[in-house]
Design an enzyme around this catalytic site. Structure first.
Site, PDB file in Angstrom:
ATOM      1  N   CYS D   2       0.854  -1.172   0.000  1.00 39.23           N
ATOM      2  CA  CYS D   2       0.000   0.000   0.000  1.00 39.23           C
ATOM      3  C   CYS D   2       0.896   1.231   0.000  1.00 39.23           C
ATOM      4  O   CYS D   2       2.033   1.177   0.461  1.00 39.23           O
ATOM      5  CB  CYS D   2      -0.866   0.085   1.264  1.00 39.23           C
ATOM      6  N   ARG D  16      -4.730   7.021  -0.549  1.00 36.61           N
ATOM      7  CA  ARG D  16      -3.850   5.857  -0.483  1.00 36.61           C
ATOM      8  C   ARG D  16      -4.229   4.879  -1.583  1.00 36.61           C
ATOM      9  O   ARG D  16      -5.324   4.932  -2.139  1.00 36.61           O
ATOM     10  CB  ARG D  16      -3.982   5.201   0.876  1.00 36.61           C
ATOM     11  N   ASN D  79      -0.067  -1.860   5.893  1.00 33.85           N
ATOM     12  CA  ASN D  79       0.596  -3.074   6.379  1.00 33.85           C
ATOM     13  C   ASN D  79       1.996  -2.793   6.915  1.00 33.85           C
ATOM     14  O   ASN D  79       2.753  -2.014   6.320  1.00 33.85           O
ATOM     15  CB  ASN D  79       0.682  -4.110   5.252  1.00 33.85           C
TER      16      ASN D  79
END
Lengths: 324, 324, 324, 324
Positions: D2, D16, D79
């Site tokens: 990400c 994002r 993450n």
């Protein structure tokens, strides 16, 4: 595989690394002026300039890897596998077979300028030295104190390139190697400035960051870039000690360490020897992988009017000087 | 700046490059067992293990850059500018100032294991040698034949890292250096396969292409990666000549050539000396920038029970062996 | 500058980015079968295959940047500054000037195979469209569902290269671009293994590390490598929505963002439009820099037997769909 | 994995990419001011700022991936596998479990400044949402129009970093990511000069060569560098259309194309959605992998005093506009 370079301080220096997984047995070999070269297609070359270089001597014939003549013209052959293409004999051309190319040019030319004239007539032929020895696939650098050129015999014919960087490695062909240098024009021995963004506070956390991006592997294209960078930025004093020392440092930047280039299972290519000729003085210096001390042979201390090859075997083990 | 490395064949080898723009005047220095170290906060160290290394001697005191003791424990200090942080004296700690750190550890410890115990009690203090000399900002590698560690005194306190690669350079801190190696895990001394696409016919046009991506510049992070790659893939015979030779080739991969790292206008950092100690035999080998020949000093040939420093100045010019 | 690519699922897709600092004013332009092309040296092309593509229309003439014909043959011209060389008219050759090249090939050829035959006779001439417009320096990709070729008219003459990767960018010449891919053969969409050293415990700390080394800048060589990697590893479903979507993702990987490529002070190159033609269906899809929504024009919805150009101006602002 | 980024023109934008191999089923979700958050350890949050973002709704609870509140404070979780470490409940701390962190901060804080105060008291706990759902390992970016911070809960405790670049990806920890940018300080959107050697005539053969060295792969460190470069050099107009368009171009530079990042055999990570919130207007824009058109949901068009979640499913297929 191999890297060749030129260097100029007060004198002119020319040398190379030989990188391979084994040695054919080479020696420092001086060919005096009256040694007879029995050429395959061009008769006998009775007299010629004397030359000194690294050669494998077979049947009393000096198969030179690299050499320099008494006029200060140097020449080296480097692997060019897959691209080198040697030809059948062509009538009306100066048919010189691959293994004769170094002695022929160094025997007859006092300068790159003179070599260019001869090269205009040459056809590099595919006649092997004997039935047992296949021809190595090579290209060449020819250099004197004023300029350097690269010679490649490929499918399309002979290509002669100006070599402004004074470096040669192996594949790809020389025009691709030179073009590739453009990709590194941003690199510098100077400290970097923050060009990334004026919105960020980036720091020079180490010296030497101006050349980040310089390739460090042993492939022939990466060695070309690295040797070009080190050589063109090189600085040294002008004495023989400083100049020779610096030359070995330049080629040290592209040295192949044992273990880092596996050719086939358990076989590794490494820098068998590194050479540095002083073209003005006729001295051939070298180191071997296991002898860091520089050894030299001075052609002018020999009888250059002889017709007999003179050779000095390489000193192979470390010559360590214990002080106490 | 500098690179240190360990190497193991039959014997244990430990050494470093010193990269800087000028020399402080260093000598091979043997400190025998009864030379008295007058420690700033810990009294007098009357007897200790003998040690040999490179030191600048000031007021009859050996300011070691790197050394190895008679038990085969080696230690070197390398620049760590901007991250090193030395402390005020703390009661209840073993307060050792920066310049005492090498003789203190090598004087008292026979192994890294023993050093770890002492390090648990140490506070590295900021007391300079004298008013004229500011403290260098350093971190350290301590190594024996079994293991290596890195010691960093930073703002947060003393960090002791296992050093599985046996290499140290400079900034950034060691954990960042080790982490960064992950980015190169794809690199190999072996020939590459075409993993890019099975739809394209890509060729290995050169040997050594398996390590494309290895950095070739002189920044401390790039030297760390390169030294790690060359050292961990290094292969050599086990004799002293082969081992020492290979060690100098390993550090040769991170050598700084004159002209390639400009510090300030017209001032260039270069590899002033390269060392290689045999920890089992107590021999300190070195080369200098302008002397490729390996020189050695054997501590066991001296009277190690003496209380007087023994020193050998460096041989600086090329020791070329002319064969004819 | 620009990137072109081909893609094949159930249908054949062909498209490109146009990267520049300003637009000349281009429109989706359909040239029906009976529009008359008045060729500079080859008379009038009265009838021909219909074609759709992006063109600047000048004096009712479609100056195509890229197009595809009703047979599914696509062609695009991309900047090739410094290497492109167009010739004087040569008797006995099919003299086609630069700006006629796309309509001539797409007008007459149903496949790359047919284009190869015509190319054997063509001389690309240097006759400008009119006195005010200088000729752009271009090279071309020609592709159908079976194969792609690159055509370059350089000093040496016309070069026709098989283009197995189905990608074209700009300089250097296509053979250098293809050769350069060899340097990336180690890269992979798969997770890396630790090939660096079995003595070190290196970790895959992120997904996607198998392609570390892929260049991320906007130079034409780096875009070629990146487009080649993304295109040859691309995976998508076979529906029109999935295929077209994936094609725009492929070219998205080489998109030029405003601000990242400064041409002259304060002028920036960016991706003005991105196109994707379905060669089987005759639909031309595009996005513009400021309109992410895909817009399409279907040539088969027009009267292709007409003799009048049909054009659709580009939709320029973001077409945002607000849900509430 | 990400990438998150901030952007500022006239308004403040925050968004994002979500990169993964499958979707959990997420929707644009507005949480009005009176929706009751039943916190695991901190009682019930009865009223709070309204927020809009992407969430997986489970048991009528919005598990936000990223969101922005009515005051223009944005927050996203990305993450951080292997480094994230959540704790047991600690008395005296504000014990907020991982999945409550976004609504808790956005519910109570109008700015990063206010968030910093709350963060001083927070302990991020390891209590899962229910027995079936394990906690994702995340770190967070929190940003408003004035500043951005990164929050990491690791073994050592909570780390709060200023985030001057306004970008977050995944591993390694944020301090390593920022440090790594230093290695790219030489890169620039401007044309390169020849710094390599004044002895060589190197050419800028393409635009965009000033950023050669920018990494192009999909690893989290390379995406961080690339997003930082594109974002900090980004230029756009100030209108909503231009700003939103540019934001999607910035995140487009780190988009993951299907096929380029193989996670396990035959499973590929790709950019499932990309978002862009206008923090001043309360509009959440997004694209999905297979829908290039930007879709928006405006929180201010809903009843923000409600106590019921409002959600809009994602539009998934390409919304192509055919012109004829």
């Amino acid at each position: 595989m191999c890297t060749a370079a030129t260097y100029k301080t007060k004198d002119f220096y020319f040398g190379r690394t030989l990188d391979y997984e084994f040695s054919y047995g080479e020696e420092i070999t001086i060919t005096p002026r009256n040694y007879k070269f029995n050429l395959k297609n061009m008769g006998i070359m009775e007299t010629h300039y004397a030359m000194i270089g690294m050669a494998h001597i077979a049947e009393n014939y000096p198969l030179y890897y690299d050499a320099i003549n008494e006029k200060g013209l140097g020449m080296a052959g480097l692997n060019f596998v897959g691209n080198a293409d040697y030809k059948e004999v062509i009538d009306g051309k100066d048919n010189i077979t691959q293994f004769e190319f170094i002695p022929y040019i160094l025997g007859k030319c006092a300068s790159v300028k003179e070599a260019r004239v001869l090269l205009g007539k040459i056809n590099i032929t595919n006649i092997p030295f004997n039935e047992k020895m296949t021809l190595a696939q090579l290209h060449w650098i020819i250099a004197d104190k004023n300029e350097a050129i690269t010679v490649e015999s490929i499918k399309d014919g002979i290509k002669i390139y100006d070599n402004p960087v004074g470096v040669l490695t192996n594949n790809p062909p020389f025009d691709k190697q030179m073009f590739n240098l453009n990709n590194y024009m941003n690199l510098s021995p100077k400290s970097p400035k923050n060009n990334f963004s004026d919105k960020l506070n980036l720091n020079m956390y180490s010296r030497g960051m101006g050349a980040i991006g310089l390739p460090g592997d042993l492939s022939s294209q990466s060695r070309f870039v690295r040797a070009a960078f080190v050589k063109t930025n090189s600085l040294s004093g002008e004495t023989e000690s400083e100049s020779v020392s610096q030359f070995f440092h330049i080629l040290g930047a592209v040295e192949q360490q044992k273990g880092c280039c596996e050719v086939t299972d358990g076989k590794f290519e490494y820098t068998i020897y590194t050479s540095c000729c002083n073209g003005d003085k006729g001295i051939y210096y070298y180191t071997t992988y296991e002898n860091h001390q520089i050894t030299g042979v001075d052609m002018n201390k020999e009888n250059l009017n002889s017709d007999i090859l003179i050779s000095y075997p390489l000193i192979q083990g470390e010559q360590i000087k214990i002080r106490n």
